[in-house]
Scaffold this active site. Structure first.
Site, mmCIF file in Angstrom:
data_model
loop_
_atom_site.group_PDB
_atom_site.id
_atom_site.type_symbol
_atom_site.label_atom_id
_atom_site.label_comp_id
_atom_site.label_asym_id
_atom_site.label_seq_id
_atom_site.Cartn_x
_atom_site.Cartn_y
_atom_site.Cartn_z
ATOM 1 N N CYS A 45 44.201 33.448 30.577
ATOM 2 C CA CYS A 45 45.430 33.973 31.175
ATOM 3 C C CYS A 45 46.632 33.071 30.901
ATOM 4 O O CYS A 45 46.610 31.887 31.241
ATOM 5 C CB CYS A 45 45.227 34.119 32.681
ATOM 6 S SG CYS A 45 46.733 34.503 33.585
ATOM 7 N N TYR A 222 52.863 42.377 27.288
ATOM 8 C CA TYR A 222 52.086 43.238 28.183
ATOM 9 C C TYR A 222 52.720 44.627 28.299
ATOM 10 O O TYR A 222 52.020 45.640 28.370
ATOM 11 C CB TYR A 222 51.967 42.596 29.565
ATOM 12 C CG TYR A 222 50.974 41.464 29.613
ATOM 13 C CD1 TYR A 222 49.665 41.674 30.021
ATOM 14 C CD2 TYR A 222 51.339 40.179 29.239
ATOM 15 C CE1 TYR A 222 48.739 40.642 30.060
ATOM 16 C CE2 TYR A 222 50.426 39.130 29.265
ATOM 17 C CZ TYR A 222 49.137 39.371 29.676
ATOM 18 O OH TYR A 222 48.225 38.348 29.695
#
Length: 367
Positions: A45, A222
């Protein structure tokens, strides 16, 4: 957990963090202390990665522990490796290293990834157990902090082992918490003076860069990757590369300025080759975690494929390699195996077969 991340228009919308406390000597509960606070992270992440980098840059690796979740996020969210039956078999000190004992420096090498199942339990390779609660899932940590919590279970999490609750789960706030000089008293004497990632004289410029980099690049990949309509995707991917062009121009001007000062001394130039002024700042940390993932993941997995960083952005490419190869805080917290396996195995809507591409070779080029 829903497999869909977009709204009805097909636009990706990021969840707002829920826990927003700070750690300070003036706080009634959460005061700085050695080995009281822990970071729960995923090495895959980018938001957790910037907290790990900050912790390392601030010399807090022996002060704040790190628990690493397994790289595969299934329909129940993040999980920990199983805790061994014999508690004595785990040395808690290993959690007080750069990345919780999983310092896989060789992860830039291409591995036979197809042989690694999603439920693999390789201790200190796929992740590690939760030493504080022996939980199996990150969701249990959230429920312990707030039994009524019903949103997504995200990383990073800054956990207080004294009150057994979450202090903060917003990465931008966590890295500011870690940057506080209040931690300096716990840093080993041989580490030298603490680096200030947000010096007052540069704070306005850092905040300005962080704002548009977050909206258009950090979150931009994203927005493109999780878009569920062609219209949304095309809008976002165009915007992403327009802002990469913007960063490239900033770094080009920085390089030209340094070149005028230091001539052909590349080593001297790279020492000061940063986004803001001549020093490493939070702006570099926050941009790095997206750029280092760009060629190995975002180009193919999120369809951000106008070009690669290595082929289309010479100054950005030099900048990211300089951080990786010349600073252990960046290199030792960057695990390409976790990064590639997570994205390609955890998003069945995007990659239903779960096949992990082996390229690019190498994941990051030499400096």
């Amino acid at each position: 957990m829903s497999k869909h991340w977009a709204n009805k228009a097909g636009d990706f919308k990021r969840q707002v963090s829920s826990f927003r406390e700070v750690i300070s000597a003036s706080h009634p509960v959460f005061k700085p202390a050695a080995r009281r606070y822990w970071l729960y992270v995923s090495l895959a992440c980018p938001w957790a990665h910037r907290a790990l980098i900050t912790r390392s840059l601030k010399n807090l690796t022996s002060v704040i522990g790190v628990v690493v979740v397994h790289w595969n996020m299934d329909d129940k969210g993040w999980r920990f490796l199983k805790y061994p039956t014999a508690k004595a078999s785990i040395d808690e000190n290993i959690y007080f290293t750069v990345s919780g004992g999983i310092d896989n420096v060789a992860s830039q090498e291409v591995k036979p990834l197809a042989s690694i199942p999603n439920d693999s339990d390789r201790l200190w390779i796929d992740g590690n157990p939760d030493p504080l609660n022996q939980f199996e899932r990150l969701s249990q940590l959230y429920k312990k902090a707030d039994p009524e919590y019903n949103a997504r279970y995200t990383v990073p999490v800054l956990w207080d082992s004294e009150t057994n609750t979450i202090v903060n789960n917003e990465s931008s706030e966590i890295i500011r918490i870690l940057n506080s000089p209040e931690w300096d008293q716990f840093v080993p004497k041989d580490k030298g003076p603490s680096l200030d990632l947000v010096p007052k004289n540069l704070e306005t410029e850092i905040d300005s860069i962080n704002e548009w980099v977050y909206a258009n690049i950090n979150n931009g990949v994203y927005k493109a990757g999780f878009a569920e309509s062609a219209v949304s995707y095309e809008k976002e991917v165009n915007n992403l590369f327009a802002n990469l062009d913007k960063v490239e121009n900033i770094l080009k001007q920085r390089y030209i300025t340094l070149q005028k000062k230091y001539g052909s001394d590349e080593k001297q130039i790279l020492q000061y080759f940063h986004l803001v002024d001549d020093q490493l700042t939070e702006a570099d940390v926050r941009l790095y975690t997206t750029i280092v993932r760009f060629d190995p993941v975002y180009v193919q997995h999120f369809k951000c494929n106008f070009t690669t960083i290595r082929e289309g952005y010479p100054y950005l490419h030099l900048w990211v390699r300089n951080l990786y190869w010349n600073n252990d805080s960046f290199r030792l917290t960057t695990n390409f195996n976790h990064i590639k396996l997570h994205y390609t195995r955890s998003h069945p809507l995007i990659n239903p077969l779960g096949i992990t591409p082996l390229g690019p070779k190498p994941h990051i080029l030499p400096l």
